[in-house]
Design a protein around this motif. Sequence first.
Motif, short mmCIF file in Angstrom:
data_model
loop_
_atom_site.label_atom_id
_atom_site.label_comp_id
_atom_site.label_asym_id
_atom_site.label_seq_id
_atom_site.Cartn_x
_atom_site.Cartn_y
_atom_site.Cartn_z
N VAL A 1 67.53 38.95 38.13
CA VAL A 1 67.80 38.32 39.42
C VAL A 1 67.36 39.29 40.51
N GLN B 1 68.16 28.64 49.49
CA GLN B 1 67.09 28.95 50.43
C GLN B 1 66.61 27.67 51.12
N LEU C 1 61.05 28.35 47.46
CA LEU C 1 61.69 29.63 47.15
C LEU C 1 62.84 29.46 46.17
N ARG C 2 63.36 28.25 46.08
CA ARG C 2 64.46 28.05 45.14
C ARG C 2 63.92 28.07 43.71
N PRO C 3 64.64 28.68 42.80
CA PRO C 3 64.19 28.68 41.40
C PRO C 3 64.39 27.30 40.78
N TRP D 1 69.75 32.48 46.07
CA TRP D 1 68.39 31.99 45.80
C TRP D 1 68.36 30.45 45.84
N CYS D 2 69.40 29.83 45.30
CA CYS D 2 69.42 28.36 45.22
C CYS D 2 69.51 27.70 46.60
N PRO E 1 67.80 38.53 46.77
CA PRO E 1 67.41 37.31 47.49
C PRO E 1 67.25 37.57 48.98
#
Length: 757
Positions: free
Chosen positions: A745, A723, A728-730, A720-721, A748
């Motif tokens: 979670v 992307q 889109l990244r948290p 996720w980080c 992804p």
Amino acid sequence: MAFQTTRFHLIFLILLSPLLSSFLVAGQSNCTINLNSAITAGSNSAPWLSPSGEFAFGFQSPSGNKDLFLLSIWFNKVPGDNIVWSKNNQPVEKGSKIQLTSAGEFVLYDAQDHEIWKPETGSQRSTCAAMLDSGNFVVMNGDSSNYKWESFDMPTDTLLPRQRLRKEGNLKSRQSESNYSDGRFQLRMQVDGNLVLWTIFLPTESVNQAYWDSKTNSSDTQLVFDEAGFIYLASGNRNIFNVTTSSMGPMEERPKKDAVYSSPWPIVKQIITVDMCTLASELGSGACGYNSYCVSSDGRPSCHCPEGYSQLDPLDPPRGCRPNFELPTCQENGWETNAEFVEFKELNNTNWPFTDYELQTSPKIDKERCKEFCLRDCFCAAAIYNEDNSCFKKKFPLSNGRQSTDVTGIALLKVPKKNVTSPKAKDRSTLVIVISVFLGSSLFLNLIAIFIMYHKKLLSLRSADTYGVRRYTYQELHEATDGFRQQLGRGSFGTVYKGALTSIPGKYVAIKKLDKFEKDGEKEFTTEVRAIGRTHHKNLVTLLEYMSNGSLSGLLFSDSRPPWNQRMQIALGIARGLTYLHEECSSQIIHCDIKPQNILLDESLTPKISDFGLAKLLLSKQSRAARTHIRGTVGYFAPEWFRKASITMKVDVYSFGVMLLEIICCMSCLVFGMGDQEEALIDWVYDCYSERELNMLVENDEEAKNDMGSVERLVMVAIWCIQEDPSLRPSMRRVTQMLEGVAEVAVPPRPSVFSSS
């Protein structure tokens, strides 16, 4: 019997559920759900009801997030919090469905029709399913009691009458009133017959010492919730341990079939109450955030700010508190250095046990003397006075605070008097140094560092007192470090030398001389000093700190990899530090160069984020920093560095994601890319994840292989980080919650930018 916790408390309750006499109907297994039956989340699909309509099976969205749903069983005629079973570790999005397929398989699909869960039903084909009036959902082979799978064998946080907790079965508390994810407490029926209440350390899910146990030891023991309302441990047909000492009430006193339920379920008996303020403190993680303290009432904690402090977020008191005054800088004109500007606020039976840095003991010490000790120390945030003539000094930020009658001592908090501000600092022409941890190359990470601003002309520094550092002349520095003659290396704006402190034999320092003093050089230096001076967090370097274990790169990429649990704790600490930089300190800081070389480790291997020289400080009303030129380190760059795009805190999220992969695999992304492989580390990791070969990431790491659930979660967080699309990244706060296990979670998407592009 429900096993519940909010975010901060555990109460183990037996609830008088609105059960009906139909609970006692034995052998009720009429097939009401046929093959090809399905329910779709977020649609008008009706849930599957039990014959009496008391229980329902389907999708609910208890968190208030209408985009996520839980596959659940709930009391259909009871308002409020009524879920008794859920697939709590797999919330799904709208359009997902549960189906009893034509092949006789019971399958949960996501919105893209990918299978995400299927209970083990054996090799024999299932023919139908039923929601029973007992609250048990069963998948059957024929209209009989031949259950292929039943929810009673897979409890989450609730037991119902006629349900048993069998060997190796467990109940897990939920994260909060509305978050059904597994929480920090587990009631487990062990193989040896002992019923144990554990506390769970998140996100590793390792267990701490048992809080309570039954001390039984029969191998065939089961926890029984019987039809009469008793709860006990049984070995065979024998009752060997009573969990409850009386019945929950005769069945005829319970609501009749057509009753309308309009009130909460009453508590019949409270078995175990855990004071979460105390327990969280014992576990080393306070129930409340920094600069706040926890107060318990019947086990339920609440978080409070001391006088002179205010909540970071009034809607989320556990986040902690911020001081309503300028933090001490130990400057000559600071409020904390002038006794007439200072006052102490007293709190009885209050302590912050993990922020001690000095103890004074003497028969002559009383409360006023303790105040004097704190007053004379400009860095002292508070002191705890005990009647045993002891005085503990506390530093910022105050952590793990607790107020209780079993806490000894009076907390003396040092704050500026109302309507008092520090005198305005005068402009000075001087040289500036800051004693700090070294923030640069791993060649000298074991040295205390001194940074020096030096030029042929003395620099006039406005607002110099805000830096929070001591000032010396060049000559004073030269004499104090025995001439700092040995060159260690060069940076972007100067040379770094090794010096020996003449006042402390055997103590060495690093000295950074800014001999290439351009406009950007001064900006870099002042940014670095200000950033370090204004931050106060356990996972950030401070101005007087010696880092004895070097950098994270040295730990990860050595011949022997650190333990899996230790790596997870390091990842979590870094995430918490970045969350502080992005959201919690007075000025938002984007680091811009997150990598293992800039993560330093103290004597207990606590990670500390360093090197704020590349940080972009944002004004309070700004949300983004303008792009100037590429900063950071190749391999950790976010894609937006290469585009004409604004740089936000999401560049740090991307870099953290790359580093998280390195922490998981103990492989350097830079070295990996230069090996025989044609793909980059992030490519390889995603391929392993998508092909269900995560064991390849932790090859020869038995501890990690025994905890593949955590490995998968950390890999998903990392994906996720990294992307391509920053949106889109948290956020780092969300990343921290996912690492802690308090947030789900989701699956992804595939990162669209790989090293090859």
